[in-house]
Design a protein around this motif. Structure first.
Motif, mmCIF file in Angstrom:
data_model
loop_
_atom_site.group_PDB
_atom_site.id
_atom_site.type_symbol
_atom_site.label_atom_id
_atom_site.label_comp_id
_atom_site.label_asym_id
_atom_site.label_seq_id
_atom_site.Cartn_x
_atom_site.Cartn_y
_atom_site.Cartn_z
ATOM 1 N N GLN A 155 0.454 1.176 -1.082
ATOM 2 C CA GLN A 155 -0.348 1.809 -2.127
ATOM 3 C C GLN A 155 -1.628 2.402 -1.525
ATOM 4 O OE1 GLN A 155 0.788 2.108 -5.338
ATOM 5 N NE2 GLN A 155 2.652 1.191 -4.471
ATOM 6 N N GLU A 156 -2.071 3.500 -2.120
ATOM 7 C CA GLU A 156 -3.239 4.207 -1.583
ATOM 8 C C GLU A 156 -4.472 3.301 -1.516
ATOM 9 O OE1 GLU A 156 -3.700 7.143 -0.182
ATOM 10 O OE2 GLU A 156 -1.555 7.567 -0.315
ATOM 11 N N GLN A 157 -4.689 2.481 -2.558
ATOM 12 C CA GLN A 157 -5.866 1.619 -2.550
ATOM 13 C C GLN A 157 -5.760 0.530 -1.485
ATOM 14 O OE1 GLN A 157 -3.721 1.949 -5.037
ATOM 15 N NE2 GLN A 157 -3.286 -0.002 -6.102
ATOM 16 N N ASP A 158 -4.543 0.085 -1.200
ATOM 17 C CA ASP A 158 -4.355 -0.923 -0.155
ATOM 18 C C ASP A 158 -4.551 -0.309 1.234
ATOM 19 O OD1 ASP A 158 -3.806 -2.895 -2.054
ATOM 20 O OD2 ASP A 158 -1.665 -2.429 -2.054
ATOM 21 N N LEU A 159 -4.072 0.906 1.410
ATOM 22 C CA LEU A 159 -4.306 1.607 2.672
ATOM 23 C C LEU A 159 -5.795 1.822 2.889
ATOM 24 C CD1 LEU A 159 -3.462 3.191 5.181
ATOM 25 C CD2 LEU A 159 -3.105 5.196 3.700
ATOM 26 N N ALA A 160 -6.506 2.241 1.851
ATOM 27 C CA ALA A 160 -7.953 2.458 1.967
ATOM 28 C C ALA A 160 -8.662 1.165 2.352
ATOM 29 C CB ALA A 160 -8.501 3.009 0.662
ATOM 30 N N GLU A 161 -8.234 0.045 1.773
ATOM 31 C CA GLU A 161 -8.852 -1.240 2.093
ATOM 32 C C GLU A 161 -8.544 -1.643 3.536
ATOM 33 O OE1 GLU A 161 -10.989 -4.853 1.626
ATOM 34 O OE2 GLU A 161 -11.071 -2.851 0.707
ATOM 35 N N ALA A 162 -7.321 -1.412 4.000
ATOM 36 C CA ALA A 162 -6.967 -1.727 5.385
ATOM 37 C C ALA A 162 -7.820 -0.915 6.357
ATOM 38 C CB ALA A 162 -5.485 -1.462 5.630
#
Length: 291
Positions: free
Chosen positions: A138-145
């Protein structure tokens, strides 16, 4: 190394014929009398990214005398599958019962392993993964990573799309645009740990593509209490399946993954893909670490 009067803990490195290279693992060839808590304590005392514990196989599994149950513990928790500790255990067994086929029952599924003589005079093991698959992140998970890694989005390689890959354990694959980006690894341990626990990730597989079939990889492993895993067989299997699924490599391929160079523990993982066979082979040398 003897932890107590009854438990002998062997130490092997995997994916290198040099004990100073590759990824070290503890190996207990007879863990029949150990509780889960004690296995976790032993793994924590050793401090390696994972240790392997061998017990009797389920009834009917494999060839008698060459089939086992194999469990893996990091210093913090049990993990479903660990490639380097599987290779280490297979080589330890190969030294004692000879080369040939082994079968391991793991929490992730049944893992066949072939042990052979290595040209260096030691041993080499090839594991066959469980059925692999991958899924979008998910885009928000990628951003957090990326925030936890302190990687600007522009440092990603668009030819290696972010994705969660599985071949016994889950790994977030991220492609680095340059070798320099891969080498400069400094991340927020607690922040990345929280994300990985939420997504049930074992490592983050950071990849830089050097050529058509050669890759350099690094694997942060904070959920195991380890900053970085020096050589990660489970992630190599997951990456091989991911690369084939996305068309980054041919269906019939042999990939070379270099890992551990930036830690001063160089190792080489060979990933073999066969057309028409979803499962992935990961092979490497190993060596006993003498205390």
């Amino acid at each position: 190394m003897t932890i107590d009067e009854r438990t002998e803990v062997l130490r092997y490195t995997a994916f290198s014929a040099d004990p100073a290279g590759g990824n070290p693992a503890g190996v207990v060839l007879d863990a029949s009398g150990l509780s889960d808590a004690r296995m976790l304590e032993i793994a924590a005392e050793l401090g390696y990214s994972e240790s392997a514990f061998v017990t009797a196989p389920p009834q009917g599994l494999g060839e008698p005398g060459r089939a086992y149950t194999l469990r893996f513990f990091s210093p913090k928790a049990e993990v479903p599958f660990c490639g380097h500790a599987t290779v280490a255990t297979a080589i330890a067994l190969g030294e004692r019962i000879g080369t040939g086929e082994l079968t391991f029952a793991t929490r992730a599924g049944t893992v066949p392993v072939t042990v052979a003589q290595d040209p260096t005079g030691g041993f080499r093991a090839t594991l066959t993964s469980v059925e692999p698959h991958s899924e979008p992140v998910q885009e928000q998970d990628l951003a957090e990573a990326l925030a936890a890694l302190d990687w600007p989005a522009g440092d990603l390689d668009p030819a290696v799309p972010p994705r969660i890959a599985f071949a016994g354990a889950r790994h977030l694959v991220l492609g680095a645009a340059t070798r320099e980006r891969l080498a400069a690894l400094s991340y927020d341990f607690d922040r990345l740990t929280a994300l990985m626990l939420r997504l049930d990730l074992t490592t983050v597989q950071l990849v830089w593509r050097a050529s058509e079939s050669v890759f350099h990889v690094r694997d942060p492993f904070p959920v195991g209490g380890v900053v970085e895993d020096p050589a990660t067989g489970a992630a190599a299997a997951a990456f091989g399946a991911y690369a084939r699924e996305l068309g980054l490599v041919a269906e019939e391929s042999e990939l070379t993954l270099h890992q551990g160079d930036d830690l001063g523990r160089p190792g080489v993982l060979t990933v073999t893909l066969h057309a028409g066979d979803a499962r992935v082979r990961v092979s490497g040398a190993g060596a006993r670490i003498v205390e």
